[in-house]
Design an enzyme around this catalytic site. Structure first.
Site, PDB file in Angstrom:
ATOM      1  N   HIS A 187       0.853  -1.189   0.000  1.00  0.00           N
ATOM      2  CA  HIS A 187       0.000   0.000   0.000  1.00  0.00           C
ATOM      3  C   HIS A 187       0.887   1.236   0.000  1.00  0.00           C
ATOM      4  O   HIS A 187       1.937   1.231   0.638  1.00  0.00           O
ATOM      5  CB  HIS A 187      -0.904   0.004   1.246  1.00  0.00           C
ATOM      6  CG  HIS A 187      -2.068   0.918   1.112  1.00  0.00           C
ATOM      7  ND1 HIS A 187      -1.980   2.262   1.359  1.00  0.00           N
ATOM      8  CD2 HIS A 187      -3.340   0.683   0.702  1.00  0.00           C
ATOM      9  CE1 HIS A 187      -3.161   2.817   1.133  1.00  0.00           C
ATOM     10  NE2 HIS A 187      -3.992   1.884   0.724  1.00  0.00           N
ATOM     11  N   ASP A 239      -7.923  -5.411   0.047  1.00  0.00           N
ATOM     12  CA  ASP A 239      -8.420  -6.265  -1.030  1.00  0.00           C
ATOM     13  C   ASP A 239      -8.029  -7.729  -0.874  1.00  0.00           C
ATOM     14  O   ASP A 239      -8.527  -8.582  -1.609  1.00  0.00           O
ATOM     15  CB  ASP A 239      -7.871  -5.772  -2.382  1.00  0.00           C
ATOM     16  CG  ASP A 239      -8.504  -4.458  -2.772  1.00  0.00           C
ATOM     17  OD1 ASP A 239      -9.703  -4.302  -2.505  1.00  0.00           O
ATOM     18  OD2 ASP A 239      -7.805  -3.602  -3.323  1.00  0.00           O
TER      19      ASP A 239
END
Ligand code: ACO
Length: 429
Positions: free
Chosen positions: A306, A363
């Site tokens: 991320h 996700d």
């Protein structure tokens, strides 16, 4: 005294103000830099640039903290509903009982779409990606509500926001029904927002349908966890499109397109496709991780890493726990979940991932819950859009209501040819 920093440019020293946020983040205010020095800053991918001040969401990527309007995501996930969280994001406070009743009533009463819009779906092939349909339908809503075209006019803003949140599940579910050739299912006003979405997705005229409570709760949780994430790619897109005073529907449609990319919201679909592929090829977790580490392979462990979190994504922690609970309560055993856990375990102990601070993101496990709810892989990014909608709206509203907002317009450092001249076709090499 207000904090400042000094920078030296050649022999000149410049004093620049420092803006300090409520969580002590500090940013150097360079808004007058070009006027004072003729220079701009270069920051590809905005890795060091705060594009705005905002009061909506706080996130600390080092500590793994995420709060909407100050409230930790863990508390909202446990105690709130998606529509209540949407209100919190959009209007800045938890609704009173009366406000919540009115809000839920609006979101229920405005869930149908104009009958003419139903015909738009006819033009798409059955194989159309539902994100393509969703983005087109959301911008098309503006043609049915022309008074919403004036983004600055505030008298219709609240009803436009409610309409958009109310209609999004209907449009999303219609795009799925189109893809499987089933008749569209109209919304039911006796159901909650999430229960109604499941009804629109899975009911058929041939039999009665009652959404499962476990599925409704799981959906509420997933949508809450996706509801906002400050200035990410799609939210920044919504803000920059909206900064041209573009109407809400069109601005959100742009955000949907940004979300579609595999490095952003498209990753939840990619994760399940990756897991399917690993199983099909009969690879072990260790073999796949070895491929990921080999840069020449071009393979990434989707759902990992991320831009902001260099620690566990707090949303991933909650979703992983929910995965076990939801599958257990629904009586589902999914080998994908076992594989995902093996990959996570292998990655978290591998120096490649440790050194780069790569952890599971939102996700990594969300697709496994969506599968358990019967939602097909192609719809996963639509589910993300459904969840992210209130966040996008909150940011659009914050931006449009701020009198200081100017059109977003970054600069560049030009690296192309210097002045040259047009060469007639017969003289070109
Ligand atoms: N698998 C393998 N290696 C990775 C991964 C991954 N998932 N993510 C990052 N890396 C490596 C990069 O190759 C790079 O290595 P290097 O230093 O040797 O060149 C290093 O880690 C840093 O990665 P960047 O791509 O520079 O980091 P950036 O902040 O630009 O990207 C991103 C973040 C796009 C999320 C990236 O981690 C990624 O592609 N992850 C997979 C896709 C994904 O899950 N996206 C969803 C993000 S969450 C969201 O949008 C909802």
């Amino acid at each position: 005294m207000a904090e400042t920093v000094r920078i030296a440019i050649g022999k000149e020293e410049l004093e620049l103000p420092v803006v300090v946020g409520t969580e002590s983040e500090r940013g150097i205010d360079i808004s007058n830099l070009r006027a004072r020095t003729g220079m701009v800053t270069l920051d590809p991918a905005f890795m060091n640039t705060a594009s705005t001040e905002s009061s909506i969401t706080f996130l600390d990527g080092e500590k793994g903290i995420l709060r909407y309007r100050g409230i930790p995501i863990e508390e909202l996930g446990e105690k709130s509903t998606f529509t209540e969280t949407a209100y919190l994001l959009v209007y800045g406070h938890l609704p009173t009982r009366d406000e919540l009743e009115k809000w839920d009533h609006l979101l229920t009463r405005h869930s149908m779409i104009h009958e003419d819009m139903k015909r738009f779906f006819d033009g798409y092939p059955m194989t159309a990606h539902p994100m393509a349909i969703l983005s087109a339908m959301i911008t098309s809503l503006s043609s049915f509500y022309p008074y919403a075209l004036n983004a600055k006019a505030d008298e219709y803003r609240d009803i436009t926001i409610a309409r958009l949140i109310a209609k999004m599940p209907t449009i999303a579910a219609f795009s799925y029904k189109k893809s499987i050739g089933h008749p569209f299912v109209y919304p039911r006003n006796d159901l909650s927002y999430c229960a109604n979405f499941l009804h629109e997705m899975f009911a058929v005229p041939a039999e009665s349908y009652q959404p499962d409570d476990v599925a409704v709760r799981a959906l509420n949780l997933l949508l809450i966890l996706h509801a906002d994430h400050e200035q990410n790619c799609s939210t920044s897109t919504v803000r920059i499109v909206g900064s041209a005073q573009t109407n809400l529907f069109a601005s959100i449609s742009a955000g949907i397109c940004a979300l579609w990319g595999p490095l952003h919201g498209g990753a939840n679909q990619e994760v399940v496709e990756m897991l399917t592929d690993i199983r099909k090829k009969g690879l072990t977790a260790a073999q796949f991780i070895a491929q990921v580490k080999d840069k020449k392979s071009g393979v990434r462990l989707m759902g990992f890493g991320h831009r902001v979190y260099k620690n566990f994504d707090p949303r991933a922690k909650i979703i992983k726990k929910a995965c076990d609970e939801v599958l257990d309560r629904l009586g589902i055993r999914d080998p994908m979940l076992d594989l995902a856990k093996e990959l996570e375990e292998a990655a978290l102990h591998d120096p490649y991932f440790i050194e780069r601070k790569l952890y599971p993101n939102v996700d990594f496990y969300s697709g496994i819950i969506y599968r358990a709810l019967g939602i097909p892989t192609g719809m996963f990014t639509v589910m993300f859009a459904l969840g992210r909608l209130p966040g996008w709206i909150a940011h659009w509203k914050e931006m449009i209501e701020d009198p200081a907002t100017k059109i977003g317009r970054p600069r560049q450092i030009y690296m192309g040819p210097r002045e040259t001249h047009y060469v007639p076709l017969d003289k070109r090499a």
